[in-house]
Scaffold this motif. Structure first.
Motif, mmCIF file in Angstrom:
data_model
loop_
_atom_site.group_PDB
_atom_site.id
_atom_site.type_symbol
_atom_site.label_atom_id
_atom_site.label_comp_id
_atom_site.label_asym_id
_atom_site.label_seq_id
_atom_site.Cartn_x
_atom_site.Cartn_y
_atom_site.Cartn_z
ATOM 1 N N MET A 1 -8.099 -13.220 3.165
ATOM 2 C CA MET A 1 -8.296 -12.033 2.253
ATOM 3 C C MET A 1 -9.767 -12.004 2.179
ATOM 4 O O MET A 1 -10.614 -12.593 2.374
ATOM 5 N N TYR B 1 -13.550 1.015 1.405
ATOM 6 C CA TYR B 1 -12.789 0.856 0.349
ATOM 7 C C TYR B 1 -13.432 1.261 -0.946
ATOM 8 O O TYR B 1 -12.621 1.716 -1.917
ATOM 9 N N ASP C 1 -5.567 -1.364 -2.024
ATOM 10 C CA ASP C 1 -5.684 -2.860 -1.667
ATOM 11 C C ASP C 1 -4.900 -3.086 -0.339
ATOM 12 O O ASP C 1 -5.232 -3.875 0.565
ATOM 13 N N LYS C 2 -3.718 -2.671 -0.244
ATOM 14 C CA LYS C 2 -2.739 -2.868 0.780
ATOM 15 C C LYS C 2 -3.345 -2.207 2.084
ATOM 16 O O LYS C 2 -3.170 -2.721 3.047
ATOM 17 N N LYS C 3 -3.819 -0.925 1.778
ATOM 18 C CA LYS C 3 -4.365 -0.269 3.028
ATOM 19 C C LYS C 3 -5.616 -0.976 3.534
ATOM 20 O O LYS C 3 -5.476 -0.994 4.702
ATOM 21 N N TYR C 4 -6.402 -1.795 2.784
ATOM 22 C CA TYR C 4 -7.444 -2.452 3.235
ATOM 23 C C TYR C 4 -7.417 -4.021 3.277
ATOM 24 O O TYR C 4 -8.372 -4.637 3.669
ATOM 25 N N ASN C 5 -5.957 -4.125 3.148
ATOM 26 C CA ASN C 5 -5.528 -5.593 3.257
ATOM 27 C C ASN C 5 -6.242 -6.449 2.576
ATOM 28 O O ASN C 5 -6.820 -7.643 3.104
ATOM 29 N N GLN D 1 -5.192 -7.184 -0.953
ATOM 30 C CA GLN D 1 -4.242 -7.298 -1.968
ATOM 31 C C GLN D 1 -4.091 -8.827 -2.421
ATOM 32 O O GLN D 1 -4.331 -9.614 -1.510
ATOM 33 N N ASP E 1 -1.986 -12.023 -3.759
ATOM 34 C CA ASP E 1 -0.617 -12.542 -3.344
ATOM 35 C C ASP E 1 -0.023 -13.109 -4.759
ATOM 36 O O ASP E 1 -0.459 -13.526 -5.576
#
Length: 88
Positions: A1, A12, A80-84, A86, A88
């Motif tokens: 992350m 971001y 967050d998912k777009k830029y990895n 997020q 968990d």
């Protein structure tokens, strides 16, 4: 992350700030515009037994704010998912 590079982090946060400012603009238009500026026009319409301008000033802007919180949460998770980045 985390971010691989500084440029990705800037993109971001740029998108995140744009999202926050757009949602705040919507809330400002609803709370200030509908609750103060357009109150006389909106008071011609009745909603649940109350004048609509009064309703926006007392209740409507709070409901919109709560709805915008949920919109922000969904959009921020997608960002967050777009830029990895997020959780968990």
């Amino acid at each position: 992350m985390g971010f691989e590079n500084n440029d990705k982090a800037k993109r971001y946060w740029s998108e995140n700030i744009r999202l926050v400012l757009s949602l705040l603009a919507i809330w400002a238009v609803v709370s200030f515009g509908c609750g103060i500026l357009l109150v006389d026009v909106l008071n011609e319409v009745h909603f649940m037994g109350f004048k609509l301008g009064f309703w926006f000033a007392q209740q409507g802007s709070m409901y919109v704010f709560v709805a915008l919180i949920f919109v922000y949460a969904a959009k921020a998770n997608a960002l967050d998912k777009k830029y990895n980045v997020q959780e968990d």
